[in-house]
Structure formats: C-alpha cells, structure tokens
Design a protein around this motif. Structure first.
Motif, PDB file in Angstrom:
ATOM      1  N   UNK A  68      45.621  31.773  18.894  1.00  0.00           N
ATOM      2  CA  UNK A  68      46.263  32.878  19.611  1.00  0.00           C
ATOM      3  C   UNK A  68      47.690  32.524  20.016  1.00  0.00           C
ATOM      4  N   UNK A  69      48.581  33.498  19.894  1.00  0.00           N
ATOM      5  CA  UNK A  69      49.963  33.299  20.311  1.00  0.00           C
ATOM      6  C   UNK A  69      50.078  33.513  21.819  1.00  0.00           C
ATOM      7  N   UNK A  70      51.231  33.155  22.360  1.00  0.00           N
ATOM      8  CA  UNK A  70      51.450  33.326  23.800  1.00  0.00           C
ATOM      9  C   UNK A  70      51.255  34.782  24.198  1.00  0.00           C
ATOM     10  N   UNK A  71      51.716  35.703  23.366  1.00  0.00           N
ATOM     11  CA  UNK A  71      51.566  37.117  23.717  1.00  0.00           C
ATOM     12  C   UNK A  71      50.110  37.575  23.637  1.00  0.00           C
ATOM     13  N   UNK A  72      49.330  36.950  22.729  1.00  0.00           N
ATOM     14  CA  UNK A  72      47.896  37.260  22.679  1.00  0.00           C
ATOM     15  C   UNK A  72      47.222  36.821  23.976  1.00  0.00           C
ATOM     16  N   UNK A  73      47.545  35.607  24.423  1.00  0.00           N
ATOM     17  CA  UNK A  73      46.949  35.092  25.657  1.00  0.00           C
ATOM     18  C   UNK A  73      47.343  35.962  26.853  1.00  0.00           C
ATOM     19  N   UNK A  74      48.602  36.374  26.881  1.00  0.00           N
ATOM     20  CA  UNK A  74      49.065  37.226  27.983  1.00  0.00           C
ATOM     21  C   UNK A  74      48.341  38.565  27.965  1.00  0.00           C
ATOM     22  N   UNK A  75      48.143  39.129  26.774  1.00  0.00           N
ATOM     23  CA  UNK A  75      47.453  40.423  26.664  1.00  0.00           C
ATOM     24  C   UNK A  75      45.992  40.303  27.105  1.00  0.00           C
ATOM     25  N   UNK A  76      45.362  39.184  26.766  1.00  0.00           N
ATOM     26  CA  UNK A  76      43.963  38.980  27.159  1.00  0.00           C
ATOM     27  C   UNK A  76      43.848  38.866  28.673  1.00  0.00           C
ATOM     28  N   UNK A  77      44.729  38.089  29.279  1.00  0.00           N
ATOM     29  CA  UNK A  77      44.681  37.943  30.739  1.00  0.00           C
ATOM     30  C   UNK A  77      44.966  39.279  31.424  1.00  0.00           C
ATOM     31  N   UNK A  78      45.885  40.050  30.874  1.00  0.00           N
ATOM     32  CA  UNK A  78      46.191  41.360  31.456  1.00  0.00           C
ATOM     33  C   UNK A  78      44.992  42.294  31.340  1.00  0.00           C
ATOM     34  N   UNK A  79      44.287  42.230  30.218  1.00  0.00           N
ATOM     35  CA  UNK A  79      43.110  43.075  30.033  1.00  0.00           C
ATOM     36  C   UNK A  79      42.014  42.716  31.028  1.00  0.00           C
ATOM     37  N   UNK A  80      41.818  41.424  31.277  1.00  0.00           N
ATOM     38  CA  UNK A  80      40.804  40.995  32.246  1.00  0.00           C
ATOM     39  C   UNK A  80      41.209  41.443  33.654  1.00  0.00           C
ATOM     40  N   UNK A  81      42.484  41.309  33.998  1.00  0.00           N
ATOM     41  CA  UNK A  81      42.952  41.764  35.310  1.00  0.00           C
ATOM     42  C   UNK A  81      42.716  43.260  35.472  1.00  0.00           C
ATOM     43  N   UNK A  82      42.915  44.000  34.399  1.00  0.00           N
ATOM     44  CA  UNK A  82      42.682  45.452  34.446  1.00  0.00           C
ATOM     45  C   UNK A  82      41.203  45.751  34.657  1.00  0.00           C
ATOM     46  N   UNK A  83      40.333  44.961  34.024  1.00  0.00           N
ATOM     47  CA  UNK A  83      38.899  45.157  34.221  1.00  0.00           C
ATOM     48  C   UNK A  83      38.510  44.881  35.676  1.00  0.00           C
ATOM     49  N   UNK A  84      39.114  43.858  36.282  1.00  0.00           N
ATOM     50  CA  UNK A  84      38.834  43.564  37.689  1.00  0.00           C
ATOM     51  C   UNK A  84      39.298  44.705  38.578  1.00  0.00           C
ATOM     52  N   UNK A  85      40.452  45.281  38.276  1.00  0.00           N
ATOM     53  CA  UNK A  85      40.945  46.419  39.055  1.00  0.00           C
ATOM     54  C   UNK A  85      40.046  47.641  38.876  1.00  0.00           C
ATOM     55  N   UNK A  86      39.553  47.817  37.649  1.00  0.00           N
ATOM     56  CA  UNK A  86      38.641  48.929  37.399  1.00  0.00           C
ATOM     57  C   UNK A  86      37.360  48.775  38.216  1.00  0.00           C
ATOM     58  N   UNK A  87      36.902  47.524  38.363  1.00  0.00           N
ATOM     59  CA  UNK A  87      35.707  47.283  39.171  1.00  0.00           C
ATOM     60  C   UNK A  87      35.913  47.771  40.602  1.00  0.00           C
ATOM     61  N   UNK A  88      37.114  47.550  41.146  1.00  0.00           N
ATOM     62  CA  UNK A  88      37.402  48.005  42.508  1.00  0.00           C
ATOM     63  C   UNK A  88      37.338  49.528  42.590  1.00  0.00           C
ATOM     64  N   UNK A  89      37.859  50.207  41.572  1.00  0.00           N
ATOM     65  CA  UNK A  89      37.813  51.677  41.548  1.00  0.00           C
ATOM     66  C   UNK A  89      36.377  52.154  41.418  1.00  0.00           C
ATOM     67  N   UNK A  90      35.625  51.495  40.550  1.00  0.00           N
ATOM     68  CA  UNK A  90      34.217  51.872  40.375  1.00  0.00           C
ATOM     69  C   UNK A  90      33.433  51.715  41.673  1.00  0.00           C
ATOM     70  N   UNK A  91      33.745  50.663  42.436  1.00  0.00           N
ATOM     71  CA  UNK A  91      33.024  50.410  43.676  1.00  0.00           C
ATOM     72  C   UNK A  91      33.229  51.555  44.668  1.00  0.00           C
ATOM     73  N   UNK A  92      34.423  52.113  44.700  1.00  0.00           N
ATOM     74  CA  UNK A  92      34.688  53.230  45.605  1.00  0.00           C
ATOM     75  C   UNK A  92      33.780  54.411  45.300  1.00  0.00           C
ATOM     76  N   UNK A  93      33.534  54.656  44.004  1.00  0.00           N
ATOM     77  CA  UNK A  93      32.728  55.811  43.589  1.00  0.00           C
ATOM     78  C   UNK A  93      31.236  55.534  43.726  1.00  0.00           C
TER      79      UNK A  93
END
Length: 295
Positions: free
Chosen positions: A130-155
C-alpha cells in the motif's frame, strides 16, 4: 438473443466478442444495482456485468488483474474484455454453484471454508504494497466508521441494553487507535459465501466478484462471515483460518468484533429510520452477539 435483457450498444459489444450469442439469462442478485447476464452461443458462455459506478468498474478491472496473478484459472474467472464507456465486463465462467444457501453437510461446509481461507491467503500474499495515500485513505475510512457509530448511537440508544451501548461506545474510542497498527493488504473486499462457488464434482472452491477489491485492513475482510456465520459456528471460523494459515492477533480479533458490531448497529439504525423490520432484526441479533462476546 433475448433483446429486452440487453441494450443495443451492449448487445453489439457482446456480438463482437461472442459471435452467434443466442441465449441471455439474468443472473443478477436481488438488488437494484446488480446487472449480471449469462450469455451463451451454443456451448460457449460468458458472463457480462455492468458495474454500478465508474469506481466499481475500475476496482473490478484491477481485481481481475490481481486474480490472474494470485489465483489459478480454475479458482477465479478471467477477464475477457472490458469497456469503460459501457462500464461492461465480460468474464469466463467458473464451475460450481454459489455457496450461500447451498445445502451442505457440516463437514462439507468446513472443507469449503478451509479452501476459501486458502484462496484468500493466496490473494493477500500477492498484494502490492500500500502507498502512503492508500494508508491515509484506510485510516480516514475507519475514522468515518467510528463517527458513524456515534450517529447510530443517537438513533438506536433507546433500543439497546447497557452492554450493547457500551460496545458501540468502544467502537467510537478504539477503532481509530487500533487501525494504526492493523496489517494492510489488497483485499477482495466482499469475501462472503455469495462470492464463493463450490464445485462438488472436483470438491473445489472458486472466488468471484471483484468490484470492491482495494487496499484495506486484513480483519475487515471477515466482517460479514463473523457476523452472519462464525459467531454461531466457530468450527467454520477455525476451518477458514486453518486454510488461511494463521490466526488473527488479539488486536485484530478486537478490531473485527468492533467492525462487525458497527455494521450491525448501522443495520439497526437503517431499519428504524426506514421502518424495515428485517434490518431491525438483523441488527439486533448480531449486535447482541457482539456485545456478549465483547464482555
């Protein structure tokens, strides 16, 4: 050829590569964006798929190239032709039947999972770095999933017990941190029984459907299997990792559990907001299992 199953431009494209095609069968999955046809000219047959988006088309083209490098011809189809304007892909047939919902003995199921694990290991072992940009995209996707969990918890909070709410909060806190140290590979991206073919004659398993192939975290490859099958069939999980050739580390197991819980709470949220009892039931069932295993 059955005209209504193929637009004129696609029919002409197929005719240039499979002269005499006279039979078209719709073999799409039961979802709105699935468009797959089996096209035959006498005894010769191919599969033609229209990708839902340009990104999925490009992922699948790269996935076929990777499958050619990583897997034997009898365990993965080969790309015959592709057209970016039509987003069309023509591939060779692969012997066998889709494993999902296939009636198998428990012993055969274990053999299928072991072979599928072995195939996936071959796929992963041929991963480009994986290139540096691949690693950055993966970490960003995981962070987005964590944020989605917070939104899901509200509902969903009012529909969860204390243990279930606790595991959702763990997703928010732990997923981004764990992602920093997780092994990364070129993933198949949809490693599920709907994309495994079992050929009973040869007692062999094949792998299909590469439209979500991309760089990602190894443990993410197993979310569907863990939530849908392995949490109640540990023998299948053991068989799969026997074929894969290594067990997940403790951190990978934790990451997998939290990702699976995140998917289940997402199902629950969608079910509640869209009034879909099937999604509500699926989300509740899997989340309850994950919360129990997280204790």
């Amino acid at each position: 050829m059955t005209q209504h199953l193929l637009p004129d431009d696609l029919r002409r494209w197929i005719a240039g590569r499979l002269p005499g095609a006279d039979t078209v069968t719709d073999v799409s999955w039961a979802r709105k964006n699935s468009r797959v046809r089996r096209v035959a000219a006498g005894a010769d047959a191919v599969f033609v798929k229209i990708s839902p988006t340009t990104r999925e088309y490009e992922c699948e083209v790269r996935g076929y190239a990777h499958a050619t490098r990583a897997l034997c011809p009898d365990t993965a189809p080969r790309l015959i032709a592709a057209d970016p304007d039509l987003r069309a892909l023509m591939s060779s047939p692969l012997p066998g039947r889709v494993v999902r919902d296939l009636p198998l003995t428990r012993a055969t199921e274990r053999r299928v999972h072991e072979q599928a694990g072995r195939l996936l290991r071959h796929w992963h072992d041929h991963s480009p770095s994986p290139r540096a940009r691949d690693r950055a995209a993966i970490r960003a996707a995981v962070a987005e999933q964590a944020q989605e969990a917070a939104i899901c918890l509200e509902v969903t909070a009012a529909h969860l017990d204390d243990a279930q709410r606790a595991v959702v909060r763990c997703m928010m806190d732990e997923l981004p941190r764990l992602a920093e140290t997780m092994p990364m590979v070129y993933r198949h991206g949809d490693h599920a029984t709907r994309n495994w073919l079992f050929d009973a004659t040869r007692n062999s398993v094949g792998l299909i459907d590469f439209e979500t192939a991309d760089h990602g975290i190894v443990a993410d490859e197993f979310v569907w299997l863990y939530g849908a099958l392995w949490s109640t069939r540990p023998d299948l999980k053991a068989a799969h990792f026997t074929g894969y050739g290594r067990l997940l580390s403790d951190d990978e197991e934790r990451f997998l559990l939290l990702l699976t819980a995140r998917l289940s709470v997402s199902y629950l949220r969608s079910g509640l907001t869209k009034d879909r009892p099937d999604l509500i039931e699926r989300g509740r069932l899997v989340l309850a299992r994950m919360a129990h295993q997280a204790r």
